[in-house]
Scaffold this active site. Structure first.
Site, mmCIF file in Angstrom:
data_model
loop_
_atom_site.group_PDB
_atom_site.id
_atom_site.type_symbol
_atom_site.label_atom_id
_atom_site.label_comp_id
_atom_site.label_asym_id
_atom_site.label_seq_id
_atom_site.Cartn_x
_atom_site.Cartn_y
_atom_site.Cartn_z
ATOM 1 C CB SER A 85 118.441 16.943 -4.396
ATOM 2 O OG SER A 85 117.442 17.191 -3.420
ATOM 3 C CB THR A 207 113.283 16.511 -7.912
ATOM 4 O OG1 THR A 207 114.255 16.385 -8.933
ATOM 5 C CG2 THR A 207 112.209 17.482 -8.360
ATOM 6 C CB THR A 225 115.250 19.509 -9.366
ATOM 7 O OG1 THR A 225 116.271 18.535 -9.137
ATOM 8 C CG2 THR A 225 115.271 19.864 -10.839
ATOM 9 N NE ARG A 235 119.130 16.373 -17.427
ATOM 10 C CZ ARG A 235 118.381 16.136 -16.360
ATOM 11 N NH1 ARG A 235 118.334 17.009 -15.375
ATOM 12 N NH2 ARG A 235 117.702 15.023 -16.256
ATOM 13 C CB VAL A 236 116.343 21.652 -19.632
ATOM 14 C CG1 VAL A 236 115.006 21.857 -18.933
ATOM 15 C CG2 VAL A 236 117.022 23.000 -19.856
ATOM 16 N N GLY A 237 116.129 19.181 -17.312
ATOM 17 C CA GLY A 237 115.454 17.930 -16.967
ATOM 18 C C GLY A 237 113.944 18.050 -17.107
ATOM 19 C CG ASP A 238 111.750 15.437 -14.613
ATOM 20 O OD1 ASP A 238 112.956 15.570 -14.327
ATOM 21 O OD2 ASP A 238 110.905 15.074 -13.773
ATOM 22 C CB THR A 258 111.899 12.746 -7.754
ATOM 23 O OG1 THR A 258 111.309 11.564 -7.222
ATOM 24 C CG2 THR A 258 111.381 13.917 -6.995
ATOM 25 N N GLY A 259 113.528 11.696 -10.071
ATOM 26 C CA GLY A 259 114.241 10.598 -10.714
ATOM 27 C C GLY A 259 114.752 11.011 -12.073
HETATM 28 N N1 ASP Z 1 114.257 14.712 -12.038
HETATM 29 C C1 ASP Z 1 115.488 15.428 -11.838
HETATM 30 C C2 ASP Z 1 116.122 15.683 -13.162
HETATM 31 O O1 ASP Z 1 116.186 14.782 -13.972
HETATM 32 C C3 ASP Z 1 116.500 14.751 -10.977
HETATM 33 C C4 ASP Z 1 116.030 13.906 -9.826
HETATM 34 O O2 ASP Z 1 114.880 14.003 -9.416
HETATM 35 O O3 ASP Z 1 116.837 13.131 -9.301
HETATM 36 O O4 ASP Z 1 116.601 16.760 -13.365
#
Ligand code: ASP
Length: 351
Positions: A85, A207, A225, A235-238, A258-259
């Site tokens: 991850s 993450t 992450t 794609r860019v996450g948080d 995370t998430g």
């Molecule tokens: N927060 C991360 C993202 O959306 C992924 C994760 O924590 O599972 O990129």
């Protein structure tokens, strides 16, 4: 997260009745934990996470800076090849390319840096730190971020491990029965064989957040992450977005997420948590407040939808907490302080 796709878990992991229960009945908060500095915490509670806080604490115990401790700790998690991850060995995007996101914030200097969609570098948190300290920007992405890393002598490497490649190839082969990946139709796998597709894959998502307060009371944090497995390329996450996946306020504390990154971005969750702490909430309560805020938003649109986030937080006094939406993993964080190493159990909203 065995035998369960991320989308299925988020959208259908719980039935209607369970969802209704969750929204109306957030579980009561546990009392504030901790309260000494220096301290370092991470959401990673496996052996690597424990090593990360041990090594980070060594810096803090010698009077070192929070920002150095969180970088050291995060790098240990990033280079772990078994962790699918974060960093090296992270699961790739839909094209089979590992694209990493990371951010760092230093409360002492009110400075921040981040990288998005960074390819080929095992330790994106260190590149985020370089962005923070060597430029007047906060975020670099994609090819520019890679060139920037290389200009500091970082080597471009293949971030796929045998394990992550194996899971990616299985995913691609079983993604769509109408495409041409996989053997001819007469030799196709049975449904039972496909059902075991992700056996042995412990972290389908994930993450790391590493947060610390040093002995001067200065606070720093990192979120790093490989993002969502099989995400759409680009794609860019948080995680690299300051205020979403990470926030630090040197007068108050730090929070990390995370998430499902899209939820975290829309709710500016880490900023929200730190502002809740500023208003007097404990780290534990502030994490729960953020989850409840997200639940309340979705409740108005689709009461049957259960999001999937986990937050951890730490305040200036060294108190910490964590909370998550219900899910297959325990809501825990690893903590290292003068009291030694411990795994702290948080709450699950509605769990
Ligand atoms: N927060 C991360 C993202 O959306 C992924 C994760 O924590 O599972 O990129």
């Amino acid at each position: 997260m065995n035998n369960i796709s991320r989308r299925r878990f988020f959208r259908g992991g719980l039935g209607l009745g369970a969802a209704a229960f969750l929204f109306g009945n957030a579980k009561a908060s546990v009392p504030a934990a901790g309260g000494s500095i220096p301290v370092i915490v991470t959401d990673h509670t496996n052996e690597t996470g424990k090593n990360a806080v041990r090594e980070g604490y060594e810096i803090l115990a010698k009077g070192g800076l929070a920002v150095d401790a969180v970088e050291k700790g995060t790098n240990i998690i990033e280079v772990d090849p078994d962790d699918t991850s974060v960093g090296y060995g992270g699961l790739p995007n839909a094209d089979g390319i590992v694209q990493l996101d990371a951010s760092i914030m230093d409360g002492k200097t009110y400075n921040a840096g981040s990288v998005g969609c960074l390819e080929g570098i095992k330790t994106p948190a260190s590149i985020a730190r370089l962005v923070m300290e060597k430029t007047d920007h906060v975020m670099l992405v994609g090819a520019g971020a890679l060139r920037f890393a290389k200009s500091y002598g970082y080597k471009e490497e293949d971030l796929m491990t045998e394990k992550s490649r194996r899971f990616y190839l299985r995913w691609r082969e079983n993604l769509n029965k109408d495409d041409d990946w996989g053997p001819p139709d007469h030799l196709r796998k049975t449904n039972e064989e496909v059902a075991g597709l992700y056996d042995g894959l412990e972290h389908y998502t994930g993450t790391t957040n590493v947060l610390a307060v040093d002995s001067n009371g200065d606070i720093a944090g990192i979120t790093s992450t490989s993002g969502l497995a099989w995400k759409i390329p680009g794609r860019v996450g948080d995680s690299p977005i300051i205020g979403a996946g990470l926030y630090v306020d040197n007068e108050v504390g730090a929070a990390g997420a995370t998430g499902r990154g899209e939820d975290v971005i829309k709710s500016c969750a880490s900023y929200f948590i730190v502002m809740q702490m500023r208003a007097g909430r404990s780290p534990q309560q502030a994490c729960e407040d953020a989850l409840q805020m997200i639940l309340d938003k979705y409740k108005k649109v689709n009461a049957d939808f259960v999001p999937g986030e986990k937050f951890i937080a730490l305040n200036k006094k060294g108190e910490y907490g964590c909370s998550s939406m219900p899910g297959p993993r325990k809501t825990q964080m690893a903590v290292m302080s003068e009291k030694g190493l411990m795994v702290h159990e948080g709450t699950s909203i509605g769990g």
